[in-house]
Design a protein around this motif. Structure first.
Motif, PDB file in Angstrom:
ATOM      1  N   GLU A   1     -33.373  13.153  -7.401  1.00  9.34           N
ATOM      2  CA  GLU A   1     -32.800  14.383  -6.862  1.00  9.34           C
ATOM      3  C   GLU A   1     -33.690  15.580  -7.165  1.00  9.34           C
ATOM      4  O   GLU A   1     -33.961  16.413  -6.298  1.00  9.34           O
ATOM      5  CB  GLU A   1     -31.407  14.587  -7.460  1.00  9.34           C
ATOM      6  CG  GLU A   1     -30.720  15.852  -6.999  1.00  9.34           C
ATOM      7  CD  GLU A   1     -29.517  16.156  -7.880  1.00  9.34           C
ATOM      8  OE1 GLU A   1     -28.754  15.219  -8.178  1.00  9.34           O
ATOM      9  OE2 GLU A   1     -29.362  17.326  -8.292  1.00  9.34           O
ATOM     10  N   ARG A   2     -34.142  15.654  -8.423  1.00  8.99           N
ATOM     11  CA  ARG A   2     -35.012  16.762  -8.804  1.00  8.99           C
ATOM     12  C   ARG A   2     -36.299  16.769  -7.991  1.00  8.99           C
ATOM     13  O   ARG A   2     -36.738  17.803  -7.501  1.00  8.99           O
ATOM     14  CB  ARG A   2     -35.350  16.662 -10.293  1.00  8.99           C
ATOM     15  CG  ARG A   2     -34.214  17.039 -11.228  1.00  8.99           C
ATOM     16  CD  ARG A   2     -34.121  18.540 -11.370  1.00  8.99           C
ATOM     17  NE  ARG A   2     -33.302  18.922 -12.525  1.00  8.99           N
ATOM     18  CZ  ARG A   2     -32.032  19.235 -12.455  1.00  8.99           C
ATOM     19  NH1 ARG A   2     -31.413  19.191 -11.297  1.00  8.99           N
ATOM     20  NH2 ARG A   2     -31.381  19.591 -13.544  1.00  8.99           N
ATOM     21  N   ARG A   3     -36.880  15.614  -7.872  1.00  8.81           N
ATOM     22  CA  ARG A   3     -38.121  15.528  -7.107  1.00  8.81           C
ATOM     23  C   ARG A   3     -37.891  15.914  -5.655  1.00  8.81           C
ATOM     24  O   ARG A   3     -38.726  16.594  -5.043  1.00  8.81           O
ATOM     25  CB  ARG A   3     -38.698  14.113  -7.204  1.00  8.81           C
ATOM     26  CG  ARG A   3     -39.306  13.811  -8.563  1.00  8.81           C
ATOM     27  CD  ARG A   3     -39.571  12.339  -8.745  1.00  8.81           C
ATOM     28  NE  ARG A   3     -40.795  11.892  -8.118  1.00  8.81           N
ATOM     29  CZ  ARG A   3     -41.940  11.713  -8.750  1.00  8.81           C
ATOM     30  NH1 ARG A   3     -42.022  11.976 -10.045  1.00  8.81           N
ATOM     31  NH2 ARG A   3     -43.010  11.302  -8.109  1.00  8.81           N
ATOM     32  N   ALA A   4     -36.771  15.503  -5.117  1.00  9.49           N
ATOM     33  CA  ALA A   4     -36.455  15.859  -3.741  1.00  9.49           C
ATOM     34  C   ALA A   4     -36.289  17.368  -3.605  1.00  9.49           C
ATOM     35  O   ALA A   4     -36.760  17.978  -2.640  1.00  9.49           O
ATOM     36  CB  ALA A   4     -35.186  15.137  -3.294  1.00  9.49           C
ATOM     37  N   LEU A   5     -35.628  17.959  -4.610  1.00  9.38           N
ATOM     38  CA  LEU A   5     -35.444  19.411  -4.596  1.00  9.38           C
ATOM     39  C   LEU A   5     -36.786  20.127  -4.584  1.00  9.38           C
ATOM     40  O   LEU A   5     -37.023  21.062  -3.814  1.00  9.38           O
ATOM     41  CB  LEU A   5     -34.641  19.834  -5.837  1.00  9.38           C
ATOM     42  CG  LEU A   5     -34.514  21.345  -6.058  1.00  9.38           C
ATOM     43  CD1 LEU A   5     -33.324  21.901  -5.316  1.00  9.38           C
ATOM     44  CD2 LEU A   5     -34.418  21.689  -7.539  1.00  9.38           C
ATOM     45  N   ILE A   6     -37.677  19.672  -5.444  1.00  5.65           N
ATOM     46  CA  ILE A   6     -38.996  20.289  -5.517  1.00  5.65           C
ATOM     47  C   ILE A   6     -39.791  20.051  -4.230  1.00  5.65           C
ATOM     48  O   ILE A   6     -40.410  20.967  -3.690  1.00  5.65           O
ATOM     49  CB  ILE A   6     -39.761  19.740  -6.738  1.00  5.65           C
ATOM     50  CG1 ILE A   6     -39.049  20.160  -8.023  1.00  5.65           C
ATOM     51  CG2 ILE A   6     -41.195  20.219  -6.732  1.00  5.65           C
ATOM     52  CD1 ILE A   6     -39.618  19.522  -9.272  1.00  5.65           C
TER      53      ILE A   6
ATOM     54  N   ALA B   1     -38.441  26.995  -5.238  1.00  3.10           N
ATOM     55  CA  ALA B   1     -37.331  26.129  -5.632  1.00  3.10           C
ATOM     56  C   ALA B   1     -36.388  26.842  -6.596  1.00  3.10           C
ATOM     57  O   ALA B   1     -35.317  26.330  -6.916  1.00  3.10           O
ATOM     58  CB  ALA B   1     -37.859  24.850  -6.268  1.00  3.10           C
TER      59      ALA B   1
ATOM     60  N   ASP C   1     -38.657  19.616  -1.366  1.00  3.52           N
ATOM     61  CA  ASP C   1     -38.074  20.468  -0.337  1.00  3.52           C
ATOM     62  C   ASP C   1     -38.676  21.865  -0.387  1.00  3.52           C
ATOM     63  O   ASP C   1     -39.032  22.443   0.649  1.00  3.52           O
ATOM     64  CB  ASP C   1     -36.561  20.535  -0.549  1.00  3.52           C
ATOM     65  CG  ASP C   1     -35.810  20.539   0.759  1.00  3.52           C
ATOM     66  OD1 ASP C   1     -35.876  19.517   1.466  1.00  3.52           O
ATOM     67  OD2 ASP C   1     -35.195  21.570   1.073  1.00  3.52           O
ATOM     68  N   ALA C   2     -38.770  22.393  -1.582  1.00  2.00           N
ATOM     69  CA  ALA C   2     -39.390  23.716  -1.725  1.00  2.00           C
ATOM     70  C   ALA C   2     -40.844  23.673  -1.295  1.00  2.00           C
ATOM     71  O   ALA C   2     -41.345  24.585  -0.630  1.00  2.00           O
ATOM     72  CB  ALA C   2     -39.269  24.179  -3.179  1.00  2.00           C
TER      73      ALA C   2
END
Lengths: 215, 215
Positions: A9-14, A39, A16-17
């Motif tokens: 999830e964290r990697r996806a969030l990053i 992010a 995404d940014a």
DNA sequence: CTCTTTTCAATGCACTCGCAATGTAAAGGC
DNA sequence: GCCTTTACATTGCGAGTGCATTGAAAAGAG
């Protein structure tokens, strides 16, 4: 709450940014600090989940192709079971074209990665298999669905290469603002006409019957 | 010998070095110092002829399209007077494909610029006219030379868009190392077959008669 | 409780960047 | 002769970069 976090999830969030930054300011503006700011997290956190910038890039590239894969799958699923080869190809290629803002943003990133990998051949190798598989699939559908193939007037392999090239080229032109989406779709349909022969008169879509100016 | 120097020559020299750097390490590696080093001159001199980096970039972009223009012109001239539309288009598009190392290097630069302009729309505007003119020319040649047009089975405008997209897409694929040059040429010929109808049996080139594997 | 592991934040370092400022030497113009 | 202009070369500054290091705080594990 440090211990229990979902890495994906964290990697996806990053990632995404990263995509937002890349889409708006280009890949060269993608830095640890910029991505972190986009992010809304600290630069240290980005570094925690991606130990190097290149690692982050590779991940983002994977995200792009995964998104495209999802788009294609959904577009095909929307056609129901056992769709006609031509309709299937149309849906698939249209899904890969940058026709809305979301796909345009992704397309800009993909284009930047294209130039990026052109200089780093090692990273590009992974894309080869993808393209080869896609081409084989397209060739198969053409062979299965085009009457011109049995007449010997169309070679499925070459037609597949050409069809994918059309898609890629149209994507470039649309991204560059040379053509509006309608023109790209019309050109795609025209290409399918060339490969599959003239459309039998069905009453579904406008298809290629009506003519519009193209610039 | 300071006073009397040819500005165009100096700028061309620098732009040449820029192209080498860009082709080998990507556009993001194009800096005043790198280009100066590649050109074997001081960074100050580069700054003297290009007051800003963007100015240098724009000039290099102009150099790329000028080179392509030259290639196309020569390829067409080599065909002699009043060439057949199909042969003319083939020569022209083949000249734009990255089939040798020189054109591959230029192609890498052009690709990088594509991604570069995708983020700087102001720079991209100049390319629109170029593409539009090219498309009109191609459409004209198709209308003049394809029997399928008079039969109403091919729309020249859309076919031109598709043909140029094929060229662009094939260029991308070849640059990415997905296809060898022969495959790209074969796909180009196949596309011309689709637009112009099957080739009348002439005894010049292999054309699209012999089949080869494509990956 | 202590100890370890994970998660993040902050700082610093060595480097590169574009660009401005400054200096210098050579070629006319007078 | 001088003086201006052109053609470079050098230096330095502020900003930004990737990345390593350090530290702190929280959550189990024992």
């Amino acid at each position: 709450m440090p211990k229990r976090v979902d890495h994906r999830e964290r990697r996806a969030l990053i990632a995404d940014a990263l995509m937002r930054v890349a889409a708006e300011q280009g890949l060269e503006a993608v830095s640890l600090r910029h991505v972190a700011a986009a992010a809304g997290v600290s630069a240290g956190m980005v570094q925690h989940y991606f130990r190097t910038r290149d690692e982050m890039m590779v991940f983002a590239l994977a995200v792009v192709s995964e998104r495209n894969e999802t788009r294609v799958r959904r577009a095909i699923e929307a056609l129901g079971a056992t769709p006609a080869p031509r309709a299937l190809l149309r849906a698939m290629l249209a899904a890969l074209l940058p026709l809305d803002e979301e796909r345009r943003a992704d397309g800009r990133v993909a284009l930047a990665f294209l130039a990026y990998t052109a200089v780093r051949p090692a990273v590009a190798a992974a894309l080869h298999d993808e393209t080869a598989a896609l081409r084989a699939f397209v060739a198969d559908r053409i062979a299965a669905g085009s009457p011109l193939v049995t007449e010997g007037r169309v070679d499925p392999e070459r037609a597949a290469v050409g069809l994918l090239a059309v898609m890629e080229g149209l994507g470039i032109y649309v991204l560059g603002g040379h053509y509006p989406p309608e023109t790209a779709l019309a050109a795609l349909d025209a290409q399918l006409d060339l490969i599959f022969g003239p459309e039998p008169p069905t009453r579904d879509r406008a298809g290629s019957a009506r003519r519009r100016r193209s610039a």
